[in-house]
Design a protein around this motif. Structure first.
Motif, mmCIF file in Angstrom:
data_model
loop_
_atom_site.group_PDB
_atom_site.id
_atom_site.type_symbol
_atom_site.label_atom_id
_atom_site.label_comp_id
_atom_site.label_asym_id
_atom_site.label_seq_id
_atom_site.Cartn_x
_atom_site.Cartn_y
_atom_site.Cartn_z
ATOM 1 N N ARG A 95 -6.352 3.471 2.506
ATOM 2 C CA ARG A 95 -6.959 4.643 3.134
ATOM 3 C C ARG A 95 -7.991 5.266 2.213
ATOM 4 O O ARG A 95 -7.903 5.170 0.988
ATOM 5 C CB ARG A 95 -5.900 5.697 3.474
ATOM 6 N N ASP A 190 3.171 -4.004 12.211
ATOM 7 C CA ASP A 190 2.657 -2.708 11.761
ATOM 8 C C ASP A 190 3.110 -1.590 12.687
ATOM 9 O O ASP A 190 3.398 -0.472 12.235
ATOM 10 C CB ASP A 190 1.130 -2.747 11.699
ATOM 11 N N ASN A 194 5.196 1.489 11.136
ATOM 12 C CA ASN A 194 4.603 2.830 11.248
ATOM 13 C C ASN A 194 5.433 3.732 12.151
ATOM 14 O O ASN A 194 5.520 4.948 11.920
ATOM 15 C CB ASN A 194 3.174 2.726 11.777
ATOM 16 N N HIS A 231 1.505 10.406 9.821
ATOM 17 C CA HIS A 231 0.606 9.278 10.073
ATOM 18 C C HIS A 231 1.238 8.375 11.125
ATOM 19 O O HIS A 231 2.384 7.939 10.979
ATOM 20 C CB HIS A 231 0.339 8.496 8.787
ATOM 21 N N GLY A 233 -0.396 5.465 12.642
ATOM 22 C CA GLY A 233 -0.789 4.056 12.610
ATOM 23 C C GLY A 233 -1.766 3.742 13.720
ATOM 24 O O GLY A 233 -2.652 4.543 14.045
ATOM 25 N N ASP A 234 -1.618 2.569 14.352
ATOM 26 C CA ASP A 234 -2.569 2.102 15.358
ATOM 27 C C ASP A 234 -1.953 1.958 16.743
ATOM 28 O O ASP A 234 -2.651 1.573 17.670
ATOM 29 C CB ASP A 234 -3.165 0.747 14.943
ATOM 30 N N ASN A 238 3.820 5.014 19.506
ATOM 31 C CA ASN A 238 4.330 5.870 18.428
ATOM 32 C C ASN A 238 3.803 7.289 18.563
ATOM 33 O O ASN A 238 4.529 8.260 18.329
ATOM 34 C CB ASN A 238 3.939 5.289 17.071
ATOM 35 N N GLY A 257 -4.119 8.795 12.329
ATOM 36 C CA GLY A 257 -3.894 7.396 12.677
ATOM 37 C C GLY A 257 -5.014 6.526 12.191
ATOM 38 O O GLY A 257 -5.964 6.996 11.550
ATOM 39 N N ASP A 258 -4.905 5.252 12.512
ATOM 40 C CA ASP A 258 -5.927 4.292 12.116
ATOM 41 C C ASP A 258 -7.036 4.243 13.161
ATOM 42 O O ASP A 258 -7.067 5.033 14.111
ATOM 43 C CB ASP A 258 -5.291 2.921 11.899
ATOM 44 N N SER A 547 0.642 -8.636 14.707
ATOM 45 C CA SER A 547 0.914 -7.436 15.498
ATOM 46 C C SER A 547 1.984 -7.657 16.547
ATOM 47 O O SER A 547 2.404 -6.696 17.208
ATOM 48 C CB SER A 547 -0.375 -6.961 16.190
#
Length: 601
Positions: A95, A190, A194, A231, A233-234, A238, A257-258, A547
C-alpha cells in the motif's frame, strides 16, 4: 529571407536514423516538432516517413495518420508501465502511505483540470492508473502460460473446495454472535483472508490455518462504539457484511479497499442508509466508491423497506445481520428476491434462529442463536463443475469429497452436466463422475436465461459445453445474450476453434495468434478445459486463479493423477555421508594424554 522553419525541418529529417534490434524488429527515432525524441516501434514491417504519418509499405487501405496514432498508443503504454513500476517501489506492505497518495492525487487533479473538461473522467483515469500492477520478471520472461493437458484417462480424487460465499456467511454469524465454530477446506483467497481480517476488526475472533481450516474462537461478539479504519480488500461481499453488521449499532468507521472497490457505485446506499440512522460520506469528493466514512447511530426503525436499486448481495447481508442489531426490525424485500437470500436463510435456520417470512416480509427474532461447531458448507459449484468435466474429454473418473449444495447455482450445474452427457452421481459425502454416456447437448434456452440473470459465473461453463458440442459436429445456435456477454463468448469460442456466423456456431481451423486474458477465474478454468479440444492455448494471466482456487494449476499440470500441493524435493541420502564420531589415533599407537590443567609448555 527568414528560412529558419525550413532549416529546422531539414535538420529533423537529416538527424533521423534506424537501427536493428533482433527479435523486436526495427526501431526508428524521429525528432518531433518540439525537438523531443520520439520512439516508434513496429515488428517485422519496413516503414517510411510520410507527411500523413508512418504507414507500412503495401497497405493502401489504412486511413491517414493511423500509424502515428498506433505509435503514440505504444508510447503511452510504455509510460503507464513505467509509472506502475515506480509506484510499486514506493509501496510498503502493498500500500501507499495516505499522505503520499493524497499528494499524487491532488497534483493529478490540478493538472487534469487545465486539460480535461470532465472531472469525473480524469478521476476515474487516475484510479485506473493507480490500480495497474507491473509484471514480475518471471511473467515478463514467460509471457504466457501454455495449456497442453495430459490426454490420458484421469483418476481424480480431491477434497472439493468449499463455497467461500456460504462460508463467509457462517463466519460472519459466528463473529457477530461471539461463538466457536470451524469451517474446513476453504481456499485461502484474498477475499477470504481480507474478510476474516475485516470481521476481526469489528469484534470477531477468527483464525485461519494453512490447510484451509478457518475457526472462530468465540469472544464477546460485535464491538459497540467502534471508531477505527477497516480495510475491506477487493471483494464487495466483505463490504456488504461489514456495513450491514455495523449499521445496527453505534459506530464510526472509515472503510478502505483496493482498486476494484473504488469504482463501486454506492449512491443507492447513500440514499437508503439514512432510514437506519446511518450517514455515508465519501472521503474523496465526487467519487462513488471507497474510501467512505460511516456514522451509525444504532437507532434502527421497527420496519425497513429495501429499495429496488440496492445491491442484491447487500440485501442478503442485511437479513443475516438483522438479529444482531440493537433493536428488532422487520425487513420488506423487493419483488425480485436476492440471489443469496436462500443461503442466508439456511444459515439462520441452522443456527436455531426463529425466522418468520410472510411474502416479501422477513423477520428474525432476537434470542436463541447457536452456531454449529462444524457447519456443513457445500462445495463451490463452478470449481466442482470444472473438475467433473475432465472425464468428459479423456474418460476416467473424478471424485470430489464434500457436500453437494442445493443452491440455484448447483441446480443449474446439474442441468448443464446432464445435458453434456456426463454420468454424475451426487452423494452425501462425495460427488462422482465416470465419463460420458451420450453426445454433448448445449444448455437449453431457459437454463441459459437463468445463468445470465442470476449466475453469470456459470457462463464460462456453458461456453465450454457449446464448444465441445460444435467439435462433435452438433448444430449449435448462439443463445440470446447481452452485447457485452456476446462479445466475450464469441471471442472465447473463436480461440477454441469455433466461429460464429449469423448466430450459427461452426468448427473452424483458423488459429488466432497471441495470448488471451481471462476476465475471471471461471473463464480461466473454461479456457483450460478447451485446451482438450485445441491444445497449446496461451493464457497470459494464470494468476487469476488465486482469487478462486489457488491449487488448480497444480492439479491441471499433474494429470491424470493430480495432486494439489507441490512435492518438496527430498535430499538424497547418498549425496551426503552420515555424520559419525571419529576417534583420532597416532601413527604407531595411542595419542599422548592431555596435559594437566595449569601446565605450561
Amino acid at each position: 529571407m527568414d528560412n529558419r522553419g525550413e532549416d529546422r525541418k531539414d535538420f529533423s529529417e537529416k538527424r533521423s536514423f534506424r537501427r536493428k534490434d533482433g527479435e523486436r524488429g526495427e526501431r526508428r527515432f524521429e525528432r518531433s516538432d518540439n525537438f523531443k525524441p520520439r520512439r516508434f516501434e513496429r515488428d517485422g514491417e519496413r516503414r517510411e516517413f510520410k507527411k500523413d504519418g508512418f504507414r507500412p509499405h503495401g497497405d493502401k487501405g489504412r486511413p491517414r495518420g493511423i500509424g502515428e496514432l498506433l505509435d503514440l498508443d505504444n508510447d503511452i503504454l510504455h509510460l503507464v508501465i513505467r509509472r506502475a513500476q515506480l509506484l510499486a517501489k514506493m509501496r510498503q506492505h502493498g500500500r501507499l502511505a495516505p499522505e503520499t497518495e493524497k499528494t499524487i492525487r491532488t497534483a493529478w487533479e490540478s493538472k487534469a483540470a487545465r486539460m480535461a473538461r470532465d472531472n469525473r473522467l480524469s478521476r476515474d483515469l487516475f484510479v485506473l492508473l493507480q490500480s495497474i500492477e507491473p509484471l514480475t520478471r518471471q511473467e515478463e520472461e514467460q509471457g504466457y502460460f501454455n495449456l497442453a493437458p495430459n490426454t490420458d484417462a484421469v483418476d481424480i480424487r480431491i477434497p472439493a473446495p468449499t463455497d467461500t460465499v456460504a462460508a463467509r456467511f457462517w463466519l460472519a454469524a459466528a463473529a457477530a454472535a461471539g461463538q466457536e465454530t470451524k469451517v474446513v477446506r476453504m481456499p485461502l483467497t484474498d477475499a477470504v483472508v481480507n474478510g476474516v481480517k475485516a470481521l476481526n476488526q469489528i469484534g470477531g475472533q477468527l483464525w485461519w490455518e494453512e490447510n484451509g481450516d478457518v475457526q472462530s474462537r468465540g469472544g464477546k461478539g460485535l464491538a459497540r462504539g467502534l471508531d477505527k479504519v477497516v480495510h475491506i480488500g477487493d471483494d464487495a461481499l466483505n463490504l456488504w457484511l461489514v456495513i450491514a453488521l455495523c449499521a445496527g449499532m453505534p459506530a464510526r468507521l472509515k472503510l478502505t479497499g483496493d482498486s476494484a472497490l473504488r469504482f463501486l457505485d454506492l449512491s443507492s446506499l447513500r440514499r437508503f442508509l439514512p432510514q437506519m440512522g446511518v450517514r455515508l460520506t465519501n472521503v474523496i469528493p465526487s467519487q462513488e466508491g471507497l474510501p467512505i466514512r460511516l456514522e451509525c447511530s444504532g437507532m434502527i426503525p421497527s420496519q425497513l423497506v429495501l429499495a429496488e436499486d440496492l445491491p442484491e448481495d447487500f440485501m442478503a447481508a442485511m437479513v443475516l445481520a438483522s438479529p444482531f442489531w440493537e433493536t428488532p426490525c422487520r425487513i420488506t424485500l423487493p419483488e425480485k428476491e436476492p440471489r443469496l437470500l436462500g443461503q442466508v436463510m439456511g444459515v439462520l435456520s441452522a443456527c436455531g434462529a426463529s425466522v418468520t417470512r410472510n411474502g416479501r416480509e422477513v423477520f428474525v427474532e432476537r434470542g436463541q442463536f447457536s452456531v454449529p461447531a462444524e457447519p456443513v458448507v457445500p462445495m463451490d459449484a463452478s470449481v466442482a463443475a470444472t473438475v467433473l468435466m475432465f472425464p468428459g474429454f479423456n474418460g476416467g473418473k473424478a471424485v470430489l469429497e464434500g457436500v453437494w449444495g442445493h443452491s440455484k447455482a448447483h441446480g443449474l450445474v446439474e442441468k448443464m452436466l446432464r445435458g453434456a452427457g456426463l454420468n454424475v452421481k451426487y452423494g452425501s459425502s462425495e460427488t462422482v463422475c465416470t465419463g460420458k454416456e451420450r453426445e454433448t447437448a448445449v444448455p437449453a434456452a431457459e437454463v441459459m436465461a437463468e445463468v445470465v440473470a442470476s449466475c453469470p459465473e456459470l457462463l464460462p461453463l456453458a461456453s465450454v459445453i457449446m464448444a465441445a458440442a460444435v467439435h462433435e459436429g452438433t448444430s449449435v445456435t448462439l443463445p440470446e445474450l447481452s452485447e457485452e456477454d456476446q462479445h466475450l463468448v464469441t471471442a472465447f469460442l473463436v480461440r477454441c476453434g469455433v466461429e460464429e456466423k449469423e448466430g450459427k456456431l461452426s468448427s473452424s481451423e483458423t488459429v488466432i495468434p497471441g495470448t488471451w486474458v481471462a476476465p475471471s477465474a471461471q473463464w480461466a478454468m473454461a479456457y483450460a478445459l478447451c485446451a482438450f479440444l485445441r491444445p497449446n492455448l496461451h493464457l497470459s494471466n494464470p494468476g487469476v486463479m488465486t482469487s478462486l482456487f489457488p491449487p488448480f494449476w497444480n492439479m491441471y499440470n499433474t494429470l491424470p493423477v493430480p495432486v494439489l500441493k507441490r512435492k518438496l524435493e527430498k535430499e538424497d541420502e547418498d549425496a551426503k555421508p552420515a555424520r559419525r564420531r571419529v576417534i583420532a589415533r597416532g601413527v604407531y599407537g595411542e595419542l599422548p594424554p592431555e596435559p594437566a590443567a595449569g601446565e605450561d609448555f
